[in-house]
Design a protein around this motif. Sequence first.
Motif, PDB file in Angstrom:
ATOM      1  N   GLN A 323      51.421  19.634  39.841  1.00  0.00           N
ATOM      2  CA  GLN A 323      51.067  20.683  39.053  1.00  0.00           C
ATOM      3  C   GLN A 323      49.624  19.831  38.071  1.00  0.00           C
ATOM      4  O   GLN A 323      49.746  19.610  37.620  1.00  0.00           O
ATOM      5  CB  GLN A 323      52.027  20.753  38.370  1.00  0.00           C
ATOM      6  CG  GLN A 323      52.156  22.483  37.279  1.00  0.00           C
ATOM      7  CD  GLN A 323      52.913  22.582  36.357  1.00  0.00           C
ATOM      8  OE1 GLN A 323      54.200  23.241  37.113  1.00  0.00           O
ATOM      9  NE2 GLN A 323      53.306  22.027  35.862  1.00  0.00           N
ATOM     10  N   THR A 324      49.228  21.623  38.117  1.00  0.00           N
ATOM     11  CA  THR A 324      47.959  21.423  36.744  1.00  0.00           C
ATOM     12  C   THR A 324      47.744  22.344  36.013  1.00  0.00           C
ATOM     13  O   THR A 324      48.058  23.166  36.623  1.00  0.00           O
ATOM     14  CB  THR A 324      46.154  21.393  37.772  1.00  0.00           C
ATOM     15  OG1 THR A 324      45.478  20.627  36.487  1.00  0.00           O
ATOM     16  CG2 THR A 324      45.917  21.756  38.616  1.00  0.00           C
ATOM     17  N   SER A 325      47.006  22.294  34.887  1.00  0.00           N
ATOM     18  CA  SER A 325      47.122  22.880  33.328  1.00  0.00           C
ATOM     19  C   SER A 325      44.900  22.792  33.685  1.00  0.00           C
ATOM     20  O   SER A 325      45.256  24.373  32.626  1.00  0.00           O
ATOM     21  CB  SER A 325      47.669  22.665  32.752  1.00  0.00           C
ATOM     22  OG  SER A 325      46.691  21.923  31.681  1.00  0.00           O
ATOM     23  N   THR A 326      44.634  22.835  34.032  1.00  0.00           N
ATOM     24  CA  THR A 326      42.791  22.642  34.650  1.00  0.00           C
ATOM     25  C   THR A 326      42.825  24.135  35.395  1.00  0.00           C
ATOM     26  O   THR A 326      42.729  23.481  37.335  1.00  0.00           O
ATOM     27  CB  THR A 326      42.233  21.337  34.836  1.00  0.00           C
ATOM     28  OG1 THR A 326      42.918  20.730  33.809  1.00  0.00           O
ATOM     29  CG2 THR A 326      40.695  22.234  34.843  1.00  0.00           C
ATOM     30  N   ILE A 327      42.769  24.859  35.072  1.00  0.00           N
ATOM     31  CA  ILE A 327      42.005  26.573  36.035  1.00  0.00           C
ATOM     32  C   ILE A 327      41.303  27.363  35.704  1.00  0.00           C
ATOM     33  O   ILE A 327      40.699  27.274  34.943  1.00  0.00           O
ATOM     34  CB  ILE A 327      43.722  27.556  35.467  1.00  0.00           C
ATOM     35  CG1 ILE A 327      44.952  26.341  36.410  1.00  0.00           C
ATOM     36  CG2 ILE A 327      43.463  28.775  37.412  1.00  0.00           C
ATOM     37  CD1 ILE A 327      46.246  27.475  35.881  1.00  0.00           C
ATOM     38  N   THR A 328      40.316  27.193  36.813  1.00  0.00           N
ATOM     39  CA  THR A 328      39.269  28.323  36.871  1.00  0.00           C
ATOM     40  C   THR A 328      39.615  29.195  36.855  1.00  0.00           C
ATOM     41  O   THR A 328      39.771  29.986  37.973  1.00  0.00           O
ATOM     42  CB  THR A 328      38.142  27.554  37.578  1.00  0.00           C
ATOM     43  OG1 THR A 328      37.543  26.195  37.598  1.00  0.00           O
ATOM     44  CG2 THR A 328      36.518  28.461  38.136  1.00  0.00           C
ATOM     45  N   VAL A 329      39.533  30.893  36.262  1.00  0.00           N
ATOM     46  CA  VAL A 329      39.452  31.920  36.819  1.00  0.00           C
ATOM     47  C   VAL A 329      38.053  32.442  37.022  1.00  0.00           C
ATOM     48  O   VAL A 329      37.427  32.532  36.067  1.00  0.00           O
ATOM     49  CB  VAL A 329      40.171  32.793  35.196  1.00  0.00           C
ATOM     50  CG1 VAL A 329      40.251  33.711  35.151  1.00  0.00           C
ATOM     51  CG2 VAL A 329      41.930  32.168  35.300  1.00  0.00           C
ATOM     52  N   LYS A 330      37.821  33.537  37.960  1.00  0.00           N
ATOM     53  CA  LYS A 330      36.834  33.990  38.400  1.00  0.00           C
ATOM     54  C   LYS A 330      37.091  35.816  38.319  1.00  0.00           C
ATOM     55  O   LYS A 330      38.574  35.920  38.849  1.00  0.00           O
ATOM     56  CB  LYS A 330      36.349  33.907  39.726  1.00  0.00           C
ATOM     57  CG  LYS A 330      35.044  32.576  39.883  1.00  0.00           C
ATOM     58  CD  LYS A 330      34.627  31.798  39.924  1.00  0.00           C
ATOM     59  CE  LYS A 330      33.981  30.882  40.655  1.00  0.00           C
ATOM     60  NZ  LYS A 330      33.453  30.489  41.147  1.00  0.00           N
ATOM     61  N   SER A 331      36.786  37.158  38.729  1.00  0.00           N
ATOM     62  CA  SER A 331      36.936  37.434  38.956  1.00  0.00           C
ATOM     63  C   SER A 331      36.225  37.939  40.637  1.00  0.00           C
ATOM     64  O   SER A 331      35.772  37.051  40.761  1.00  0.00           O
ATOM     65  CB  SER A 331      35.962  39.030  38.432  1.00  0.00           C
ATOM     66  OG  SER A 331      34.642  38.583  38.133  1.00  0.00           O
ATOM     67  N   SER A 332      36.249  38.557  41.070  1.00  0.00           N
ATOM     68  CA  SER A 332      35.889  39.013  42.777  1.00  0.00           C
ATOM     69  C   SER A 332      34.966  38.829  42.751  1.00  0.00           C
ATOM     70  O   SER A 332      34.763  38.999  43.937  1.00  0.00           O
ATOM     71  CB  SER A 332      36.685  40.252  43.089  1.00  0.00           C
ATOM     72  OG  SER A 332      37.061  41.566  42.707  1.00  0.00           O
ATOM     73  N   ASN A 333      33.612  39.372  42.011  1.00  0.00           N
ATOM     74  CA  ASN A 333      32.229  39.254  42.369  1.00  0.00           C
ATOM     75  C   ASN A 333      31.933  38.346  41.898  1.00  0.00           C
ATOM     76  O   ASN A 333      30.974  38.325  41.601  1.00  0.00           O
ATOM     77  CB  ASN A 333      31.885  40.968  41.632  1.00  0.00           C
ATOM     78  CG  ASN A 333      31.791  40.486  39.650  1.00  0.00           C
ATOM     79  OD1 ASN A 333      32.430  39.685  39.021  1.00  0.00           O
ATOM     80  ND2 ASN A 333      32.016  41.382  38.581  1.00  0.00           N
ATOM     81  N   GLU A 334      32.443  36.964  42.082  1.00  0.00           N
ATOM     82  CA  GLU A 334      32.459  35.805  41.556  1.00  0.00           C
ATOM     83  C   GLU A 334      31.718  35.072  39.991  1.00  0.00           C
ATOM     84  O   GLU A 334      30.392  34.765  39.726  1.00  0.00           O
ATOM     85  CB  GLU A 334      30.914  35.321  42.523  1.00  0.00           C
ATOM     86  CG  GLU A 334      31.571  35.573  44.085  1.00  0.00           C
ATOM     87  CD  GLU A 334      31.191  34.941  45.092  1.00  0.00           C
ATOM     88  OE1 GLU A 334      29.710  34.638  44.746  1.00  0.00           O
ATOM     89  OE2 GLU A 334      31.361  34.431  46.080  1.00  0.00           O
TER      90      GLU A 334
END
Length: 365
Positions: A323-334
Amino acid sequence: MKPLSERLNDRLERRDRRSWEDGEAQDQLHAPDRDPEVDELVTLARRLQSTSHLQADPDFASQLERRMLIQHAALSRKQPAHRCFFPRMWHMNPAPAIALGFCLLVLLLGTSMLVVAASITNPANPLYVLKRWEQHVQVSLSNSPTPQAELDLQYARERLHTLASLTNPAHDDAYRQALADLDKQMNDATRAISALSVVPERNRLRNELSSFEAEERHTLRTFLPQLDVPDRLVTTDELGRLGDIVPRLLSVEIVLSVRSSRHIIISISGDNIQPGAQLLMDGQVMEAQGSFHNGVYVFMLSLSGNQLPRNIGILNTDNTAAQTSTITVKSSNENSNGDGGSGNNGDHGKGNNGGKPGKTPAPHH
């Protein structure tokens, strides 16, 4: 030399065994230990015995004897003899007696507690601290590094056996504490063995350590199906430190749908991720459709609310987890919307330090 009374009794007893006419005179003449004082008293006793008007009445003598015996029995009941040291000291001065009694009580209780604590295996038990103190004293008293290394290895075995009774989810905290103690004891044993200067002893204990590590890996893997997710995470981290094959996460990405922020796509890349692995979100197993290609797992799911998960991981089919808490969040249009993690504080099986798993952090719930 015997007192006069005892010498007189001895002479009278010899006289009773003989008649005066046949043997006493001869006894006095030929006795090797003639005693003038005793001879004089015996002669006086013989004269008194032969004088009839000085003889006591038999009934009176019998009655007097009975009264003396009754009086003696009464006095014995009223004034018992104090033959024991402690009661006599109590009557003389009670303060030292109280102090001595208290010391004896503390010694007895202390010894009993050490005996009981030696059999305690649950770290949640208050006596477990006493057991650890006793073990620390034993290691400190070991002057030679070889016995100390052997003791460290022995205590590591004991802690591994402790874990078997703590796999129930009701003992989560105790299990994690025992696992942390096991890891520390293994590190202590490794350092103690490496510090040995005698090569044969060092090689022998290294072989024992390797055998025990193999036993520990096997034992921890048998625990995994019984554990809840947070305990599987810390157990997987311990397996990784022992050199076992465990999953390691390299990157996690969340792609938000343009139409609805509740519909997301999660991509997880890493090492040793098995086909059929399940998605973990904040320590919970999620029902999500996933596909695995080239070491990347892709999951599609709909969130029940607008809150994104703080921790994302996977649960392998062999029950190892990462498990990790380092998460990259993007929208579907990148277009990047920034990072949604809080560093590596909640990472389990996160790839770092050249691909080696780090120390066990506290899991987020």
